[in-house]
Design a protein around this motif. Structure first.
Motif, PDB file in Angstrom:
ATOM      1  N   HIS A 119       2.720   5.873   3.560  1.00 31.90           N
ATOM      2  CA  HIS A 119       1.285   6.114   3.708  1.00 31.90           C
ATOM      3  C   HIS A 119       0.473   4.872   4.083  1.00 31.90           C
ATOM      4  N   GLU A 120       1.117   3.734   4.157  1.00 33.08           N
ATOM      5  CA  GLU A 120       0.374   2.503   4.414  1.00 33.08           C
ATOM      6  C   GLU A 120      -0.509   2.581   5.672  1.00 33.08           C
ATOM      7  N   PRO A 121      -0.009   3.100   6.803  1.00 34.03           N
ATOM      8  CA  PRO A 121      -0.883   3.185   7.980  1.00 34.03           C
ATOM      9  C   PRO A 121      -2.084   4.113   7.759  1.00 34.03           C
ATOM     10  N   LEU A 122      -1.868   5.208   7.024  1.00 34.53           N
ATOM     11  CA  LEU A 122      -2.957   6.146   6.755  1.00 34.53           C
ATOM     12  C   LEU A 122      -3.965   5.576   5.770  1.00 34.53           C
ATOM     13  N   LEU A 123      -3.467   4.828   4.792  1.00 34.34           N
ATOM     14  CA  LEU A 123      -4.356   4.269   3.771  1.00 34.34           C
ATOM     15  C   LEU A 123      -5.385   3.322   4.376  1.00 34.34           C
ATOM     16  N   LYS A 124      -4.973   2.583   5.403  1.00 35.11           N
ATOM     17  CA  LYS A 124      -5.887   1.622   6.010  1.00 35.11           C
ATOM     18  C   LYS A 124      -7.078   2.319   6.672  1.00 35.11           C
ATOM     19  N   LYS A 125      -6.813   3.520   7.198  1.00 34.28           N
ATOM     20  CA  LYS A 125      -7.859   4.211   7.946  1.00 34.28           C
ATOM     21  C   LYS A 125      -8.523   5.327   7.154  1.00 34.28           C
ATOM     22  N   TYR A 126      -7.730   6.003   6.289  1.00 36.95           N
ATOM     23  CA  TYR A 126      -8.240   7.194   5.612  1.00 36.95           C
ATOM     24  C   TYR A 126      -8.173   7.105   4.089  1.00 36.95           C
ATOM     25  N   GLY A 127      -8.101   5.895   3.563  1.00 33.94           N
ATOM     26  CA  GLY A 127      -7.934   5.728   2.122  1.00 33.94           C
ATOM     27  C   GLY A 127      -8.943   6.492   1.291  1.00 33.94           C
ATOM     28  N   HIS A 128     -10.168   6.622   1.794  1.00 36.64           N
ATOM     29  CA  HIS A 128     -11.226   7.291   1.032  1.00 36.64           C
ATOM     30  C   HIS A 128     -11.021   8.804   0.949  1.00 36.64           C
ATOM     31  N   LEU A 129     -10.118   9.358   1.754  1.00 32.51           N
ATOM     32  CA  LEU A 129      -9.919  10.808   1.770  1.00 32.51           C
ATOM     33  C   LEU A 129      -8.852  11.283   0.790  1.00 32.51           C
ATOM     34  N   TYR A 130      -8.173  10.351   0.139  1.00 29.62           N
ATOM     35  CA  TYR A 130      -7.144  10.736  -0.838  1.00 29.62           C
ATOM     36  C   TYR A 130      -7.777  11.106  -2.181  1.00 29.62           C
ATOM     37  N   GLY A 131      -7.098  11.996  -2.925  1.00 26.72           N
ATOM     38  CA  GLY A 131      -7.526  12.343  -4.271  1.00 26.72           C
ATOM     39  C   GLY A 131      -7.342  11.184  -5.229  1.00 26.72           C
ATOM     40  N   ASP A 132      -8.036  11.239  -6.366  1.00 24.61           N
ATOM     41  CA  ASP A 132      -8.020  10.130  -7.325  1.00 24.61           C
ATOM     42  C   ASP A 132      -6.640   9.853  -7.891  1.00 24.61           C
ATOM     43  N   ASP A 133      -5.854  10.904  -8.171  1.00 21.53           N
ATOM     44  CA  ASP A 133      -4.532  10.654  -8.756  1.00 21.53           C
ATOM     45  C   ASP A 133      -3.606   9.976  -7.759  1.00 21.53           C
ATOM     46  N   LEU A 134      -3.764  10.272  -6.461  1.00 26.30           N
ATOM     47  CA  LEU A 134      -2.942   9.602  -5.451  1.00 26.30           C
ATOM     48  C   LEU A 134      -3.351   8.142  -5.288  1.00 26.30           C
ATOM     49  N   LYS A 135      -4.640   7.870  -5.377  1.00 28.90           N
ATOM     50  CA  LYS A 135      -5.104   6.479  -5.284  1.00 28.90           C
ATOM     51  C   LYS A 135      -4.482   5.642  -6.402  1.00 28.90           C
ATOM     52  N   TYR A 136      -4.410   6.205  -7.596  1.00 27.42           N
ATOM     53  CA  TYR A 136      -3.787   5.489  -8.718  1.00 27.42           C
ATOM     54  C   TYR A 136      -2.294   5.281  -8.447  1.00 27.42           C
ATOM     55  N   ARG A 137      -1.649   6.296  -7.890  1.00 28.59           N
ATOM     56  CA  ARG A 137      -0.216   6.210  -7.587  1.00 28.59           C
ATOM     57  C   ARG A 137       0.064   5.094  -6.577  1.00 28.59           C
ATOM     58  N   PHE A 138      -0.798   4.962  -5.571  1.00 36.34           N
ATOM     59  CA  PHE A 138      -0.606   3.922  -4.557  1.00 36.34           C
ATOM     60  C   PHE A 138      -0.796   2.526  -5.157  1.00 36.34           C
ATOM     61  N   GLU A 139      -1.722   2.389  -6.087  1.00 35.87           N
ATOM     62  CA  GLU A 139      -1.910   1.105  -6.768  1.00 35.87           C
ATOM     63  C   GLU A 139      -0.646   0.714  -7.501  1.00 35.87           C
ATOM     64  N   PHE A 140      -0.038   1.693  -8.180  1.00 36.71           N
ATOM     65  CA  PHE A 140       1.203   1.446  -8.921  1.00 36.71           C
ATOM     66  C   PHE A 140       2.315   1.027  -7.959  1.00 36.71           C
ATOM     67  N   GLY A 141       2.455   1.771  -6.855  1.00 32.38           N
ATOM     68  CA  GLY A 141       3.531   1.498  -5.905  1.00 32.38           C
ATOM     69  C   GLY A 141       3.378   0.181  -5.175  1.00 32.38           C
ATOM     70  N   SER A 142       2.149  -0.233  -4.975  1.00 30.11           N
ATOM     71  CA  SER A 142       1.902  -1.490  -4.249  1.00 30.11           C
ATOM     72  C   SER A 142       2.366  -2.709  -5.025  1.00 30.11           C
ATOM     73  N   ASP A 143       2.516  -2.567  -6.334  1.00 33.13           N
ATOM     74  CA  ASP A 143       2.937  -3.693  -7.171  1.00 33.13           C
ATOM     75  C   ASP A 143       4.455  -3.837  -7.264  1.00 33.13           C
ATOM     76  N   ILE A 144       5.201  -2.946  -6.605  1.00 30.85           N
ATOM     77  CA  ILE A 144       6.665  -2.987  -6.681  1.00 30.85           C
ATOM     78  C   ILE A 144       7.191  -3.885  -5.562  1.00 30.85           C
ATOM     79  N   SER A 145       7.877  -4.934  -5.939  1.00 31.80           N
ATOM     80  CA  SER A 145       8.395  -5.893  -4.954  1.00 31.80           C
ATOM     81  C   SER A 145       9.679  -5.376  -4.322  1.00 31.80           C
ATOM     82  N   ALA A 146      10.084  -6.006  -3.237  1.00 35.12           N
ATOM     83  CA  ALA A 146      11.343  -5.656  -2.580  1.00 35.12           C
ATOM     84  C   ALA A 146      12.526  -5.884  -3.508  1.00 35.12           C
ATOM     85  N   THR A 147      12.444  -6.918  -4.327  1.00 33.88           N
ATOM     86  CA  THR A 147      13.525  -7.207  -5.278  1.00 33.88           C
ATOM     87  C   THR A 147      13.670  -6.075  -6.280  1.00 33.88           C
TER      88      THR A 147
END
Length: 481
Positions: free
Chosen positions: A321-349
């Motif tokens: 969803h990274e390409p969509l988030l940059k352009k349409y981030g405001h259109l996601y529901g609140d629970d998905l926004k929280y989920r993306f915050e969680f996922g963004s903190d996961i490193s490649a390691t």
């Protein structure tokens, strides 16, 4: 004739082939059911009325010329609105794709059409399939037909509700951590997640490419097998697809003598509601009365493996969803926004470590299942809660607290949920069977034998048209005792 909508695919298909009912008549009956009940349960995002009737007319003409495509010829089927349908919008349950009209069908949809299924509509879902409740902020919440104040489970909630209420004879769902099996358990129907790679995901908006599955949802195990027989098969355009000849249809078993089922109580009964446990205990006794042996089994490393699933799923979904988030981030529901915050903190390691942990757990579980036909346990350990009571920060954990479905996704093994009874509030409970890789037919056989042994299953089929969606009464409840 309304009761005919609650017959099995087998029965309806035979009636079509014997020309006791036509594809057009059956499709119109199904559409009438949708018109009557859909405003109350909100199972669909798009009802494909014109397209479905056009399909049905073509199939009727073929039938008059003695052309029968197979057991699904003329059978109305719903499709989760995350799978592409040619010429019909596919939203993914999101405002971002509210006007997207694909130019081709998803692989599973294409196979169903070629087999003669009538695609009746696009079923509602949790936004982008990322949740266990089908509370959709853009298209409205889907309601559980046994109690319309409760969630139907998710993310394939609309598919389960359409099947349960006679608005489709079956449906296509997707399953990343339980999104086929949890809603079928909570709606009193059947859901099957095949072995990873058996059914192509081409044309399905991805959640997690290493965990996503596409599978059938139906009212009986045999109907799910009929759908799976059509949907399965190698697809060179899906890199996860497997080249394997694997028939799934078979004769029913008369008993379960010689069947050994593994049960890991520390996981399967953790967090279970007392009322749900009573239903599962009774299902275990019935399996044993059929001749099955239920034996304790160990699943070392299960907690670490389930944590690995969370890391894998959330990091992969952020990548998608990274390409969509940059352009349409405001259109996601609140629970998905929280989920993306969680996922963004996961490193490649962390991600790579999680994938290694997963591989270790799969190898160890296969060893533990030596001599075992399938793992057994509840599908849902909690009854469905009331719509609108879950805060976004907690929604990410719903699949893990409501049921025991994620285990089969981290493994990639075939998993079946079959209705096994009701709580004292008349809410359905599901029994889950998880087989070893590519033992899909064996899992379906065991589930079919169990289902056919239960006297209330026939009563359930007869009563669905009168009990569902109506106020609960002592008379109605007595039909299931």
């Amino acid at each position: 004739m309304n009761q005919f909508l609650f017959e099995t695919i087998e029965t309806a298909g035979a009636a079509i082939r014997n020309k006791r009912i036509s594809p057009v008549e059956l499709t119109q009956m199904t559409l009438n059911q949708i018109h009557e009940y859909e405003p109350r349960v909100n199972a669909f995002i798009t009802v494909m009325e014109e397209e479905a009737l056009a399909q049905a007319r073509q199939l009727e003409e073929e039938l008059l010329n003695n052309v029968v495509r197979g057991p699904l010829h003329g059978i109305p089927i719903a499709v989760k609105d995350i799978l592409q349908t040619k010429g019909v919008k596919t939203t993914g349950g999101s405002k971002i794709f509210e006007d997207w009209i694909p130019s081709e069908d998803a692989a599973a949809v294409q196979k169903l059409r070629e087999a003669g299924a009538v695609i009746i509509g696009k079923a509602n879902l949790h936004e982008f399939a990322m949740g266990a409740t089908t509370e959709n902020p853009h298209y409205g919440s889907t309601k559980n037909p046994w109690n319309v104040t409760r969630i139907p489970g998710g993310s394939s909630g609309g598919s389960a509700v359409a099947t349960a209420t006679g608005m489709a004879f079956g449906a296509v769902g997707t399953d990343t951590a339980g999104s086929i099996r949890l809603p079928t358990a909570m709606c009193g129907t059947v859901g099957f997640k095949p072995t990873y790679g058996v059914v192509s995901r081409r044309g399905c908006l991805p959640f997690s490419w290493s965990l996503d599955h596409v599978g059938p949802m139906a009212r009986t195990v045999q109907d799910a097998a009929i759908m799976l027989e059509v949907m399965k098969g190698y697809d060179q355009k899906d890199r996860a697809s497997v080249k394997r000849t694997m028939p799934v249809l078979s004769d029913s078993l008369n008993d379960l003598k010689g069947v050994k089922l593994g049960f890991y109580e520390p996981y399967m009964f953790a967090g279970i509601d007392a009322d749900v446990k009573k239903v599962i205990d009774e299902a275990f006794r019935q399996l044993e009365s059929l001749g099955a042996e239920i034996v304790p089994i160990d699943l070392p490393g299960i907690d670490e493996a389930l944590n690995a699933l969370k890391a894998i799923a959330q990091s992969e979904v952020v990548s998608v969803h990274e390409p969509l988030l940059k352009k349409y981030g405001h259109l996601y529901g609140d629970d998905l926004k929280y989920r993306f915050e969680f996922g963004s903190d996961i490193s490649a390691t962390i991600y790579l470590r999680a994938q290694r942990r997963r591989e270790q757990f799969v190898r160890e579980t296969i060893k533990q299942m030596n001599g075992i036909d399938a793992l057994v346990g509840p599908t849902n350990v909690q009854p469905p809660f009331e719509i609108g009571t879950m805060v976004p920060e907690m929604a990410i954990s719903n699949m893990f607290t409501l049921g025991k479905t994620p285990l089969a996704n981290i493994l990639g093994f075939p998993a079946l949920s079959v209705a096994c009874g009701f709580t004292t509030e008349n809410l359905p409970v599901g029994l889950q069977l998880i087989g070893k890789p590519f033992t899909d037919r064996r899992v379906l056989q065991i589930g079919d034998c169990y289902e056919n042994s239960m006297p209330w299953v026939k009563a359930l089929k007869r009563c669905k048209g009168t009990v569902l969606l109506l106020p609960r009464t002592k008379e109605a409840e007595g039909r299931f005792s």
